[in-house]
Design a protein around this motif. Structure first.
Motif, short mmCIF file in Angstrom:
data_model
loop_
_atom_site.label_atom_id
_atom_site.label_comp_id
_atom_site.label_asym_id
_atom_site.label_seq_id
_atom_site.Cartn_x
_atom_site.Cartn_y
_atom_site.Cartn_z
N TRP A 67 6.89 -11.11 -7.94
CA TRP A 67 5.96 -9.98 -8.02
C TRP A 67 5.48 -9.46 -6.67
CZ3 TRP A 67 6.43 -7.94 -12.52
CH2 TRP A 67 6.74 -8.76 -13.62
N GLN A 68 5.82 -10.15 -5.59
CA GLN A 68 5.47 -9.68 -4.25
C GLN A 68 6.75 -9.32 -3.50
OE1 GLN A 68 4.06 -12.15 -0.64
NE2 GLN A 68 2.17 -11.41 -1.57
N LYS A 69 6.81 -8.09 -3.00
CA LYS A 69 8.00 -7.61 -2.31
C LYS A 69 7.61 -7.04 -0.95
CE LYS A 69 10.23 -6.52 -6.73
NZ LYS A 69 11.24 -7.60 -6.66
N THR A 70 8.49 -7.25 0.03
CA THR A 70 8.22 -6.79 1.40
C THR A 70 9.40 -5.99 1.93
OG1 THR A 70 6.79 -8.70 1.87
CG2 THR A 70 7.72 -7.52 3.76
N ARG A 71 9.08 -4.91 2.64
CA ARG A 71 10.10 -4.13 3.33
C ARG A 71 9.64 -3.88 4.76
NH1 ARG A 71 12.85 0.71 0.21
NH2 ARG A 71 14.24 0.32 1.98
N GLU A 72 10.60 -3.95 5.69
CA GLU A 72 10.29 -3.76 7.11
C GLU A 72 11.14 -2.64 7.69
OE1 GLU A 72 9.87 -7.35 9.47
OE2 GLU A 72 9.98 -8.57 7.64
N GLU A 110 -2.08 11.17 -1.83
CA GLU A 110 -0.90 12.04 -1.86
C GLU A 110 0.33 11.37 -1.24
OE1 GLU A 110 -0.96 14.95 -3.35
OE2 GLU A 110 -3.11 14.82 -3.78
N GLN A 111 0.20 10.09 -0.89
CA GLN A 111 1.29 9.39 -0.21
C GLN A 111 1.91 8.28 -1.06
OE1 GLN A 111 2.12 10.60 2.66
NE2 GLN A 111 0.30 11.71 3.30
N VAL A 112 1.31 7.98 -2.19
CA VAL A 112 1.78 6.85 -2.99
C VAL A 112 1.79 7.24 -4.47
CG1 VAL A 112 -0.57 5.89 -3.14
CG2 VAL A 112 1.41 4.39 -3.50
N TRP A 113 2.83 6.76 -5.17
CA TRP A 113 2.98 7.08 -6.59
C TRP A 113 3.55 5.87 -7.33
CZ3 TRP A 113 5.15 9.77 -2.56
CH2 TRP A 113 4.55 11.00 -2.22
N LEU A 114 3.33 5.85 -8.63
CA LEU A 114 3.93 4.83 -9.48
C LEU A 114 4.79 5.54 -10.51
CD1 LEU A 114 3.75 1.68 -9.78
CD2 LEU A 114 2.31 2.12 -11.79
N LYS A 121 10.77 -0.89 -19.10
CA LYS A 121 11.58 -1.98 -18.58
C LYS A 121 11.26 -2.29 -17.11
CE LYS A 121 15.46 -1.18 -21.72
NZ LYS A 121 16.92 -0.91 -21.82
N SER A 122 10.83 -1.26 -16.39
CA SER A 122 10.54 -1.46 -14.97
C SER A 122 9.51 -0.44 -14.51
CB SER A 122 11.81 -1.34 -14.12
OG SER A 122 12.32 -0.02 -14.18
N VAL A 123 8.87 -0.75 -13.39
CA VAL A 123 7.98 0.20 -12.72
C VAL A 123 8.39 0.27 -11.26
CG1 VAL A 123 6.05 -0.21 -14.29
CG2 VAL A 123 6.24 -1.56 -12.21
N LYS A 124 8.20 1.44 -10.67
CA LYS A 124 8.57 1.62 -9.26
C LYS A 124 7.41 2.21 -8.49
CE LYS A 124 11.16 5.09 -7.87
NZ LYS A 124 12.33 5.97 -7.62
N LEU A 125 7.05 1.54 -7.41
CA LEU A 125 6.04 2.07 -6.50
C LEU A 125 6.77 2.82 -5.39
CD1 LEU A 125 2.94 1.95 -5.68
CD2 LEU A 125 3.66 0.20 -4.05
N GLU A 126 6.34 4.03 -5.13
CA GLU A 126 6.97 4.85 -4.09
C GLU A 126 5.93 5.24 -3.04
OE1 GLU A 126 9.07 9.25 -3.50
OE2 GLU A 126 8.66 8.49 -5.51
N LEU A 127 6.29 5.03 -1.78
CA LEU A 127 5.46 5.43 -0.65
C LEU A 127 6.19 6.49 0.15
CD1 LEU A 127 4.07 2.03 0.64
CD2 LEU A 127 2.66 4.04 0.21
N PHE A 143 9.45 0.09 -4.19
CA PHE A 143 9.31 -1.29 -4.65
C PHE A 143 9.47 -1.27 -6.17
CE2 PHE A 143 6.76 -0.85 -0.83
CZ PHE A 143 7.11 -1.96 -0.08
N ILE A 144 10.41 -2.04 -6.68
CA ILE A 144 10.70 -2.01 -8.12
C ILE A 144 10.47 -3.38 -8.73
CG2 ILE A 144 12.47 -1.54 -9.86
CD1 ILE A 144 13.82 0.31 -7.84
N TRP A 145 9.78 -3.40 -9.87
CA TRP A 145 9.52 -4.64 -10.60
C TRP A 145 10.04 -4.53 -12.03
CZ3 TRP A 145 5.62 -2.35 -7.60
CH2 TRP A 145 5.24 -3.07 -6.46
N ASP A 146 10.64 -5.60 -12.50
CA ASP A 146 11.09 -5.70 -13.89
C ASP A 146 9.91 -6.18 -14.73
OD1 ASP A 146 12.24 -6.21 -16.31
OD2 ASP A 146 13.75 -7.62 -15.57
N VAL A 147 9.44 -5.34 -15.66
CA VAL A 147 8.26 -5.68 -16.45
C VAL A 147 8.58 -5.83 -17.93
CG1 VAL A 147 6.70 -4.55 -14.82
CG2 VAL A 147 7.63 -3.24 -16.75
N VAL A 148 9.86 -5.85 -18.27
CA VAL A 148 10.24 -5.85 -19.68
C VAL A 148 9.70 -7.07 -20.43
CG1 VAL A 148 12.46 -7.00 -19.30
CG2 VAL A 148 12.16 -5.48 -21.28
#
Length: 248
Positions: A33-38, A113-117, A163-169, A184-189
């Motif tokens: 449930w925790q994801k990191t991008r650099e 205005e910079q982040v969406w689900l 089935k999934s949710v995606k956080l977009e920045l 960032f994508i999580w499988d919530v099914v």
């Protein structure tokens, strides 16, 4: 008051995340449930960590705290109740964000205005977030972001059947990211938020919700009664005038 809760929760979670992770089950749950991008570009670097507060993660987090602090069953339920109440899970989908910046500062205002689900093919803006995200970030910042749990038009639970949710920045927040969107994508099914509301903490939260609902209904009732009284008064005035006209 809500902003104080957000800042307070960020502080509590900072202690949890900064502590060493010893329990293997919690470690495994955290990885899901925790994801990191650099990202890096010409001296500018940014690391973004997103944590989705799934039912599985919340249960593991509470249990880890209970194990670390040798809580009793009642203390565990109390902590769970306080956490669930602060997260406002019955109305929102909470996500924790952490930004670590090196090089040029990051400017994200207006952050809303910079982040969406993305859920079920639709994009949703946050209903609330840590206000510090609207200020310049030159080192590190972490806080909570809350998205709507229900569709504004239909009232449908957005997570039901998803089935999934995606956080977009937006990639425009940093030169290191440039025009690329950060996902960032999580499988919530298999995640079931309703199971969090079992037990004493769930009963207390349900009571809180019922008290709020009752207050709203009573307010609506008072407004309807006031409107009805106004209508009765107008009807009486009209009928009286009609009688006057009939005798002329």
């Amino acid at each position: 008051m809500r902003k104080i809760w957000i800042l307070g929760l960020a502080g509590i979670l900072a202690l949890v995340f900064s502590a060493a992770i010893w329990a293997a089950p919690y470690d495994e749950v955290l990885k899901r449930w925790q994801k990191t991008r650099e990202f890096a570009d010409i001296g500018d670097e940014i690391k973004i960590t997103a944590t989705y507060f799934s039912a599985e993660y919340i249960e593991a987090l509470v249990q880890k705290e209970a194990d670390d602090n040798l809580w009793t069953a009642d203390e565990l339920e109390m902590h769970k109740y306080q956490l669930l109440k602060t997260l406002n899970l019955d109305e929102t989908i909470p996500v924790r964000l952490e930004f670590v910046v090196r090089g040029s500062s990051v400017h994200m205002s207006p952050f809303g205005e910079q982040v969406w689900l993305w859920v079920g093919g639709k994009r949703y803006k946050p209903v609330e977030f840590d206000p510090r995200f609207n200020f310049k970030i030159s080192d590190k910042r972490e806080g909570m972001v809350y998205f709507p749990r229900f569709d504004e038009k239909t009232g449908k639970d957005l997570l039901a059947g998803s089935k999934s949710v995606k956080l977009e920045l937006s990639g425009g927040i940093s030169h290191a990211i440039r025009a690329m969107a950060v996902d960032f994508i999580w499988d919530v099914v298999h995640d079931d938020p309703e199971r969090l509301f079992a037990g004493q903490s769930g009963a207390r939260l349900e009571m809180d919700r019922l008290i709020k609902r009752l207050a709203r209904l009573n307010q609506e009732k008072d407004e309807c009664e006031q409107k009805l009284n106004e209508l009765d008064s107008e009807i009486a005035t009209i009928e009286a005038r009609m009688k006057e006209l009939q005798v002329q």
